[in-house]
Scaffold this motif. Structure first.
Motif, PDB file in Angstrom:
ATOM      1  N   THR A  88       0.843  -1.186   0.000  1.00 49.86           N
ATOM      2  CA  THR A  88       0.000   0.000   0.000  1.00 49.86           C
ATOM      3  C   THR A  88       0.884   1.245   0.000  1.00 49.86           C
ATOM      4  O   THR A  88       1.804   1.354   0.820  1.00 49.86           O
ATOM      5  CB  THR A  88      -0.901   0.000   1.243  1.00 49.86           C
ATOM      6  OG1 THR A  88      -1.698  -1.178   1.223  1.00 49.86           O
ATOM      7  CG2 THR A  88      -1.811   1.207   1.260  1.00 49.86           C
ATOM      8  N   LYS A  90       1.373   4.929   0.959  1.00 50.74           N
ATOM      9  CA  LYS A  90       0.777   5.789   1.979  1.00 50.74           C
ATOM     10  C   LYS A  90       1.074   7.252   1.655  1.00 50.74           C
ATOM     11  O   LYS A  90       2.222   7.628   1.446  1.00 50.74           O
ATOM     12  CB  LYS A  90       1.309   5.420   3.355  1.00 50.74           C
ATOM     13  CG  LYS A  90       0.889   4.007   3.751  1.00 50.74           C
ATOM     14  CD  LYS A  90       1.444   3.605   5.087  1.00 50.74           C
ATOM     15  CE  LYS A  90       0.953   2.232   5.463  1.00 50.74           C
ATOM     16  NZ  LYS A  90       1.632   1.170   4.721  1.00 50.74           N
ATOM     17  N   ARG A 104      -4.535   5.860   1.758  1.00 51.26           N
ATOM     18  CA  ARG A 104      -3.923   4.583   1.386  1.00 51.26           C
ATOM     19  C   ARG A 104      -4.246   4.264  -0.068  1.00 51.26           C
ATOM     20  O   ARG A 104      -5.397   4.043  -0.421  1.00 51.26           O
ATOM     21  CB  ARG A 104      -4.435   3.473   2.308  1.00 51.26           C
ATOM     22  CG  ARG A 104      -3.951   3.640   3.729  1.00 51.26           C
ATOM     23  CD  ARG A 104      -4.507   2.595   4.668  1.00 51.26           C
ATOM     24  NE  ARG A 104      -5.968   2.658   4.782  1.00 51.26           N
ATOM     25  CZ  ARG A 104      -6.620   3.532   5.552  1.00 51.26           C
ATOM     26  NH1 ARG A 104      -5.943   4.410   6.259  1.00 51.26           N
ATOM     27  NH2 ARG A 104      -7.939   3.517   5.607  1.00 51.26           N
ATOM     28  N   ARG A 106      -3.979   1.607  -2.653  1.00 49.63           N
ATOM     29  CA  ARG A 106      -3.760   0.167  -2.634  1.00 49.63           C
ATOM     30  C   ARG A 106      -3.293  -0.351  -3.992  1.00 49.63           C
ATOM     31  O   ARG A 106      -3.665   0.179  -5.034  1.00 49.63           O
ATOM     32  CB  ARG A 106      -5.039  -0.534  -2.226  1.00 49.63           C
ATOM     33  CG  ARG A 106      -5.651   0.046  -0.968  1.00 49.63           C
ATOM     34  CD  ARG A 106      -6.137  -1.035  -0.059  1.00 49.63           C
ATOM     35  NE  ARG A 106      -6.792  -0.491   1.110  1.00 49.63           N
ATOM     36  CZ  ARG A 106      -6.366  -0.649   2.346  1.00 49.63           C
ATOM     37  NH1 ARG A 106      -5.262  -1.333   2.568  1.00 49.63           N
ATOM     38  NH2 ARG A 106      -7.030  -0.163   3.358  1.00 49.63           N
TER      39      ARG A 106
END
Length: 118
Positions: A88, A90, A104, A106
């Protein structure tokens, strides 16, 4: 020596795709177990974010089956398709009162396996 009854599978994998695995699984469930031509038609006309990605990956798996394993395209079926969660990314977004909110982004790893119908 390879076994005589060993099932030959062709596969294609896309790693670190910038889409959530949860979104990919919706389209993946539609084409699992289908013939490749039917699966391509389903993916082409499914209005989901992951459809274009899965279509390209499916075409890659078909090319791998034909060129690397000598399989016949007319007999191919999607034996396995799955999307696992990748790392992920960030990110931070400013929020009220000087605080920050974490975003986040993904990723996912998508795998398609094809085999010839018996």
């Amino acid at each position: 020596m390879p076994e005589e009854n060993a099932v030959v599978e062709a596969k294609a994998t896309l790693r670190f795709a910038r889409i959530s695995s949860r979104k990919v699984k919706i389209v993946a469930d539609l084409i699992r177990g289908k013939k490749v031509d039917e699966a391509l038609a389903i993916v082409k006309f499914t209005p989901k974010a992951s459809s274009k990605t899965i279509e390209k990956l499916l075409l890659s798996a078909i090319a791998n089956a034909e060129n690397n394993h000598g399989m016949n395209r007319g007999n191919l079926i999607v034996s396995e398709i799955y999307a696992n969660q990748g790392p992920t990314l960030k990110r931070i977004r400013p929020a009220a009162k000087g605080s920050a909110v974490r975003i986040r982004k993904r990723t996912s790893h998508i795998t398609i396996k094809l085999r010839e119908a018996v």
